[in-house]
Design an enzyme around this catalytic site. Sequence first.
Site, short mmCIF file in Angstrom:
data_model
loop_
_atom_site.label_atom_id
_atom_site.label_comp_id
_atom_site.label_asym_id
_atom_site.label_seq_id
_atom_site.Cartn_x
_atom_site.Cartn_y
_atom_site.Cartn_z
N MET A 405 79.87 52.98 14.31
CA MET A 405 78.87 54.02 14.18
C MET A 405 78.13 53.91 12.85
O MET A 405 78.61 53.33 11.88
CB MET A 405 79.52 55.40 14.28
CG MET A 405 80.49 55.73 13.15
SD MET A 405 80.91 57.48 13.14
CE MET A 405 79.33 58.20 12.73
N CYS A 406 76.92 54.50 12.85
CA CYS A 406 76.13 54.64 11.62
C CYS A 406 75.48 56.02 11.68
O CYS A 406 76.12 56.99 12.08
CB CYS A 406 75.10 53.51 11.49
SG CYS A 406 73.90 53.41 12.83
N GLY A 407 74.20 56.12 11.31
CA GLY A 407 73.55 57.41 11.35
C GLY A 407 72.85 57.71 12.66
O GLY A 407 72.74 58.86 13.08
N GLY A 409 72.50 54.63 15.26
CA GLY A 409 72.92 53.62 16.23
C GLY A 409 72.37 52.23 15.96
O GLY A 409 72.97 51.23 16.37
#
Length: 449
Positions: A405-407, A409
Site C-alpha cells: 500500500m501507499c497513499g 495505489g
Amino acid sequence: MVEVVPLVDEGLGNSAYLVDLGDGRALVVDVSLDLRPVSSAARRRGLRPAFAADTHLHADFLSGARQLSVTDGAQVLASAAGHREFTHTGLRDGDEVDLGGLRLRTLSTPGHTHEHLSFLLLDDDRPVGVFTGGSLLVGAAARTDLVAPHQTEALARAQYASLRRLAELPDDLPVWPTHGAGSFCSAPPGAERTTTIGREKAANPLLRAPDEDSFVAALLASLGSFPPYFLELGELNRRGPGVLDGPPRLPGLPTERVRRMLTDGAQLVDVRTVAQFAAGHVPGSLSIPLRPAFASWLGWLAAPDRPLVIVRDQDQDPAEIAWQAAKIGYGLAGELTGGIDAWGSAGHPITTTRLVQAHQVEGPVLDIRQTTEYAAGHLPGALHLELGELLHRVDEVPAAPLVVMCGHGERAMGAASLLEQAGHRDLAVLDGGPEDWAAISGRALETGA
C-alpha cells in the site's frame, strides 16, 4: 508593473519563471529542458526569450537554458563558479545584468549547491522581487546533501548564512523560489509556491532558528530520501545538456522486436493505470503510471543504462511520456506497438496482480510511502520500506502473502511490480490509502516511525 509568470511543474514540485521585459523580450529563470510551458506562455504574450538564468546546477532536471540559447538566441546567465562548459555569461556576487530597463543583480547564496546564486530583479534602483532558487523557500530551505555526504554539514552552515543574507532584503519583497511542495530537493510544509521576505521571517522555522547550530540540526533532520539520478544531473548540467533538434519521440516497436530486446536486457515500463496493470501486464514489467510525478519515479526505479520500452494505453499521450523522460535525461527506446493487446495476441504470457479495496485488507501489510508519510499515520503493525529503497532491499521483504500500500495505489503497484520481478507471489495492492482503511474499519491509524 513588471509581469512575472510562475510556470509550475507539479510533478517535480518546481517553478520556472517568465518575466516580461516590456519590449517583446523575456527573461526565463530555472526552466527545464521541457520548454513547452515557457514557450506557450511566451507565445501567448508575444515574447521572445532573450535571457535564460539558472540559479544553480540543477539535480532534479536538465536545464533548458542551453536549448534556449541555440533555438532562440537567449543569453545564458549563471554562476561563474559553476564552470559550465558551454557558452554563458559567468556571474559573481554583486554583478548586474542590464535586461533593457530592468536589471538583474546576483547574490551569492551557497548552501543547496556551492555555486548557488539568487537573482534580485530591479526596476531602476527599486527591488521588484528575488529569485531564490534552492535557497530561501516557502517555509523551508532546500537540502544540502546532493553534492557529497562529507560536505552536507558545511553546506548547511553556508545555507544558514545565505538565508540570513536574504532576510536583510525588504519585508514586502516578493520571493520566487524554484523548489516547492512535492520537490525532493526540499520539504516545504504547504502548497504555496511564492512568498515574501517578511512572511518568511515571521513563519519559516529555519529563519526563526535561534542560532546556526539549531538551524543546521533542523535542516539536516528534515532530509529525506531522493532519487539516485539527482547525483548525476548536476554534472550533466555543468557540461551542458545535449541540444534537441526536435521533440523527443516514442517510436513504435513490433512485438517480436520487443521480445528480443527483453531477452537482451531491456526493461518494459508500463505507464497505464493501476487498474489496467492489475488486470493484465507483461511479466517482469515495471509499473510507473503516467501522472505528473512520472519523471521522478522513472528516474528512481528504472535503470538508466538499460533500454526502456514503454507500454501505454492508446489514450495516453506519447509526447508527454517522452518529454517527462527527456527532462531528467532519460532516453526511451520506444513503445510496444499495439500495447498489451498486441503482446497477448502474439501468444506471449500475461500476468495479473490482485487489486483489493480497504475492506478486503487482511494479513501482513507493506507500506512503501516516504518515512514522513508513514510516521504521520499507518495501519497498525504495517511493515515499512520506502519504494525508493525497495529495489535494493527486496530480500528483506517476507516471502509471504502481502498487501502492498501507499497513499492511493500508484506507488504500491510500482512496488508490487518490483517484488514480482524478484520472484514474490501472492501479492495484492490496496486501491486507496490508510485513510480509506481507517474509515472502513473504524480503527485508528498508528503514528510514529
